[in-house]
Design a protein around this motif. Structure first.
Motif, PDB file in Angstrom:
ATOM      1  N   LEU A 488       0.828  -1.202   0.000  1.00 44.60           N
ATOM      2  CA  LEU A 488       0.000   0.000   0.000  1.00 44.60           C
ATOM      3  C   LEU A 488       0.863   1.252   0.000  1.00 44.60           C
ATOM      4  N   CYS A 489       1.966   1.190   0.719  1.00 43.50           N
ATOM      5  CA  CYS A 489       2.797   2.388   0.863  1.00 43.50           C
ATOM      6  C   CYS A 489       3.657   2.669  -0.349  1.00 43.50           C
ATOM      7  N   GLN A 490       3.576   1.807  -1.364  1.00 46.37           N
ATOM      8  CA  GLN A 490       4.369   2.094  -2.556  1.00 46.37           C
ATOM      9  C   GLN A 490       3.889   3.341  -3.272  1.00 46.37           C
ATOM     10  N   GLY A 506       2.045  -5.381  10.196  1.00 50.95           N
ATOM     11  CA  GLY A 506       2.676  -4.391   9.331  1.00 50.95           C
ATOM     12  C   GLY A 506       3.210  -3.242  10.173  1.00 50.95           C
ATOM     13  N   LEU A 507       4.255  -2.573   9.684  1.00 50.70           N
ATOM     14  CA  LEU A 507       4.925  -1.608  10.549  1.00 50.70           C
ATOM     15  C   LEU A 507       4.070  -0.389  10.871  1.00 50.70           C
ATOM     16  N   CYS A 508       2.995  -0.174  10.126  1.00 53.97           N
ATOM     17  CA  CYS A 508       2.101   0.929  10.453  1.00 53.97           C
ATOM     18  C   CYS A 508       1.164   0.534  11.600  1.00 53.97           C
ATOM     19  N   SER A 574      11.621  -0.055   5.639  1.00 57.22           N
ATOM     20  CA  SER A 574      10.676   0.833   6.300  1.00 57.22           C
ATOM     21  C   SER A 574      10.214   1.863   5.284  1.00 57.22           C
ATOM     22  N   CYS A 575       8.916   2.167   5.308  1.00 58.62           N
ATOM     23  CA  CYS A 575       8.409   3.124   4.322  1.00 58.62           C
ATOM     24  C   CYS A 575       8.458   4.518   4.897  1.00 58.62           C
ATOM     25  N   GLY A 576       7.781   4.734   5.981  1.00 63.87           N
ATOM     26  CA  GLY A 576       7.727   6.069   6.564  1.00 63.87           C
ATOM     27  C   GLY A 576       6.630   6.131   7.606  1.00 63.87           C
ATOM     28  N   CYS A 577       5.724   5.147   7.608  1.00 66.18           N
ATOM     29  CA  CYS A 577       4.601   5.276   8.532  1.00 66.18           C
ATOM     30  C   CYS A 577       4.697   4.323   9.717  1.00 66.18           C
ATOM     31  N   PHE A 578       5.907   3.866  10.022  1.00 69.08           N
ATOM     32  CA  PHE A 578       6.118   3.016  11.201  1.00 69.08           C
ATOM     33  C   PHE A 578       5.591   3.681  12.477  1.00 69.08           C
TER      34      PHE A 578
HETATM   35 NI    NI Z   1       4.079   2.535   5.802  1.00 68.79          NI
END
Ligand code: NI
Ligand code: SF4
Ligand code: NI
Length: 709
Positions: A488-490, A506-508, A574-578
């Motif tokens: 989703l975070c792509q 998931g890390l979010c 890691s995407c950014g929304c951890f």
């Molecule tokens: Ni994320």
């Protein structure tokens, strides 16, 4: 063209002002004086993003401004030059604003926000990523009258759009009692050049989530055009500087709609268009930006939209409240057969709101029965969790927790607007049907406000909860042969892949294995794909052949291998929304964890914001990893690195949040029921040296574990 000339004039003025202010500041504070915005890892983000200079002192701004003056200010009236003027105006704006923050102060009085910090960026990252927030509206100037302005904002709020306000429209909103602030996703940035905080917010989205390298100007502009759904609504007269700022917006790829009666020859199709009719402004802006909204007409007398999700209703503002330990309350989603579920039926058993005195407490049971040809029992809990969001979307409605712990309030304002108990039913039916058309065909809602009725049904609900928990507990990484991806975070971090297993959320924090499974069945081609684990390549570190293959393709061939059970060797990206970040602390032979909520320093020498800047964007960073909070109490919490016993530091708030489960896990692992008291927090210290004596005194297990590196 005239617009180009005005943009050039305005940009020249803006650059001139920036130059004067900069010279004054250097005279007063010296060229070495530090310049920075509060709480960001991206220096002056516009400059970091567009030309890549790491600005830390006043003196370093001089050559930047000189270069912009020499390269960007071109008088020939061409669109390309107007865009360069726009870029120059952005630099000028960033410099003028940064100067206001000299000396580390916060120059803005509430409600003005000024610079939006990295925590704000991250908070709204997830909903921007998953489309909950369909766009960002930047509104500047002064509406023809306060009511008209207020209507625009209300409309945007009900559409769930993030709003940034600049200039007189802010006072107009306040005059009209429009709710502003982070809770309403409506940010009154401030005046004039403070519009730059919308731009540096967008620029950071590219740096943080898009993995766009600093200074990669073309790549950044491309990212902005494709991924940041921002647009500008310019109200009131357009002077040269306003037009120059507008050119800056166009440079970033954000179209503009003005309420002025611009002659056709002054408009730029698709980019700058005029719409004096206030009722048509938003529609036009959304079209120009290509934002499509799912229109759901919900027959309730209050505004419904994600803008109200974070709204709090205090006890004294509540007309009535339910649950939360004050009275029994529960909510339950149950699937039913076609002949058991009557679509659209809403039944209230017990008193309606008119029979509830002001300030009273009532019991409440919410039973949602769903029939769908593709509905499954496993989806019940996924859909039940949505009740929390859907109810919170209502203006004047407040909902926390879930199941038989749920706690709700209806505000006096909502009651006055005509909100009834039965409207919970209308709201839920409309949202379930519009958000889950693939699995929901019929919805029926029963609302119980009568004590005997609630007490009778809460027993059934509790049996259901227990059965579900038993099923989830029985799920381990070993007992399933399929994990799920989440990409989703792509939309923000193009190479990032989360792998979600029963024991690793998931890390979010928002996507569990069951959620991913359900979501895949609801949308088979969506962001959650099943991956049969296949051959295990490393049991301890958690590496499987098929997961590697999947990762390789899904990460656009930037990654080859991933380990699920360690942060030291090819950890998950890691995407950014951890929700939280782990980092190793070499001196203590352990790891620390900090959360998005914790703004303060940590023993690894970085705040959450700074850490996030170093490990986001979809790359593997051994020793650092973004995680969901609940992963900490999973049996698969970095087992290859020694597990729970490695944790030497975390914020107090996180300890409290996980207390019971953390203790339970510690006992299970033989670390003792007092393990949580061996973990240092910010009250013990925020450097490795400070926490070391504490760890030694309490005999923290990490000190005697095998070396971490
Ligand atoms: Ni994320
Ligand atoms: Fe983003 Fe991962 Fe959460 Fe999916 S599970 S939404 S990819 S953070
Ligand atoms: Ni993400």
């Amino acid at each position: 063209k005239q617009i180009c000339e005005l943009a050039f004039q305005g940009a020249t003025t803006a650059v001139g002002v920036a130059e004067n202010l900069l010279n004054e500041a250097i005279e007063k504070h010296g060229a070495e004086a530090p310049v920075k915005y509060p709480d960001t890892a991206y220096k002056l983000p516009v400059i970091t993003a567009l030309s890549g200079e790491d600005i830390t002192t006043l003196g370093e701004l001089v050559p930047v401004l000189q270069r912009i003056k020499a390269n960007n200010l071109r008088p020939e009236p061409e669109l390309g030059n107007a865009l360069l003027s726009g870029e120059a105006t952005l630099y000028a704006g960033e410099i003028i604003e940064a100067l206001r923050y000299l000396g580390g102060g916060k120059p803005d009085e509430p409600p003005y926000t000024g610079f939006l910090s990295d925590p704000v960026l991250r908070k709204f990252g997830v909903p921007l990523v998953d489309g909950t927030i369909p766009g960002i509206a930047v509104i500047t100037g002064k509406a023809k009258d306060a009511q008209a302005g207020a209507r625009l904002i209300k409309d945007l709020q009900s559409k769930g759009i993030m709003i940034m306000l600049v200039n007189d429209i802010i006072e107009q909103c306040i005059e009209e009692n429009i709710k502003v602030g982070a809770d309403y996703m409506t940010f009154p940035l401030g005046k004039f050049t403070q519009i730059i905080h919308a731009v540096n917010f967008a620029a950071r989205a590219g740096l943080a989530f898009g993995g766009v390298p600093k200074g990669a100007r073309e790549q950044m502009l491309d990212y902005q055009k494709r991924r940041v759904p921002a647009f500008v609504i310019a109200l009131g007269e357009l002077d040269a500087v306003t037009i120059a700022i507008g050119a800056g917006a166009l440079f970033m790829g954000f179209p503009i709609v003005t309420d002025q009666d611009l002659p056709a020859e002054l408009q730029i199709p698709e980019l700058l268009e005029a719409q004096p009719d206030y009722d048509k402004i938003i529609k036009l802006a959304l079209e120009l930006r290509g934002i499509k909204l799912k229109i759901v007409d919900i027959p309730v007398p209050i505004t419904v939209g994600p803008a109200f999700e974070g709204e709090t209703i205090r006890k004294k503002e509540a007309w009535v409240e339910f649950g939360g330990g004050r009275s029994p309350g529960f909510e339950l989603v149950q699937m039913g057969d076609a002949d058991q579920v009557e679509d659209g039926k809403i039944e209230v058993v017990g008193p309606e709101i008119d029979e509830m005195p002001e300030g009273s407490v009532f019991p409440l049971g919410i039973i949602v029965r769903i029939f769908g040809r593709k509905m499954q029992e496993d989806f019940e809990s996924v859909l039940e969790r949505r009740i929390h969001y859907f109810i919170n979307y209502g203006e004047g409605l407040w909902h926390v927790a879930q199941r038989d712990l749920c706690w709700l309030r209806i505000s006096k304002g909502a009651k006055e607007a005509g909100f009834k108990i039965r409207h919970f039913g209308d709201l839920l039916i409309a949202k379930f049907k519009s958000d889950y058309p693939a699995i929901v065909d019929r919805v029926e809602v029963t609302l119980l406000t009568d004590l005997p009725a609630v007490e009778a049904k809460i027993k059934i609900a509790r049996e259901k909860y227990q059965a579900r928990d038993a099923r989830l507990k029985g799920l381990t990484d070993e007992t399933v042969d399929t994990f799920y991806s989440c990409t989703l975070c792509q939309s923000f971090a193009p190479n990032h892949v989360c792998i979600v297993s029963p024991e690793r959320v998931g890390l979010c924090g928002a996507v569990s294995w069951l959620d991913a499974k359900a979501s895949n069945e609801i949308t088979p081609t969506g962001p959650n794909q099943p991956i049969a684990k296949g051959e295990c390549l490393d049991e301890e570190k958690g590496m499987w052949h098929n997961l590697n293959d999947f990762l390789h393709t899904a990460s656009n061939r930037t990654l080859e291998e991933v380990n699920l059970y360690t942060l030291m060797d090819k950890p998950m990206t890691s995407c950014g929304c951890f929700e939280a970040i782990m980092a190793i602390l070499p001196l203590t032979n352990g790891v620390m964890i900090t959360t998005r909520e914790h703004a303060g320093d940590t023993p690894c020498g970085m705040t959450f914001s700074t850490l996030a800047g170093t490990c986001g964007g979809g790359v593997q960073t051994p020793g650092f990893m973004g995680i969901g909070r609940r992963y900490i109490v999973s049996a698969k919490f970095i087992p290859a690195d020694g597990g729970l016993g490695r944790i030497v530091w975390m914020p107090k708030e996180l300890k409290e949040y996980l207390k019971d489960e953390l203790t339970e896990r510690a006992v299970a692992l033989g670390l003792g029921a007092d393990f949580i008291d061996k973990i240092a927090d910010e009250t013990v210290g925020t450097t490795e040296e400070e926490i070391m004596p504490f760890l030694e005194e309490r005999k923290h297990p990490a000190l005697t574990m095998p070396p971490l590196m």
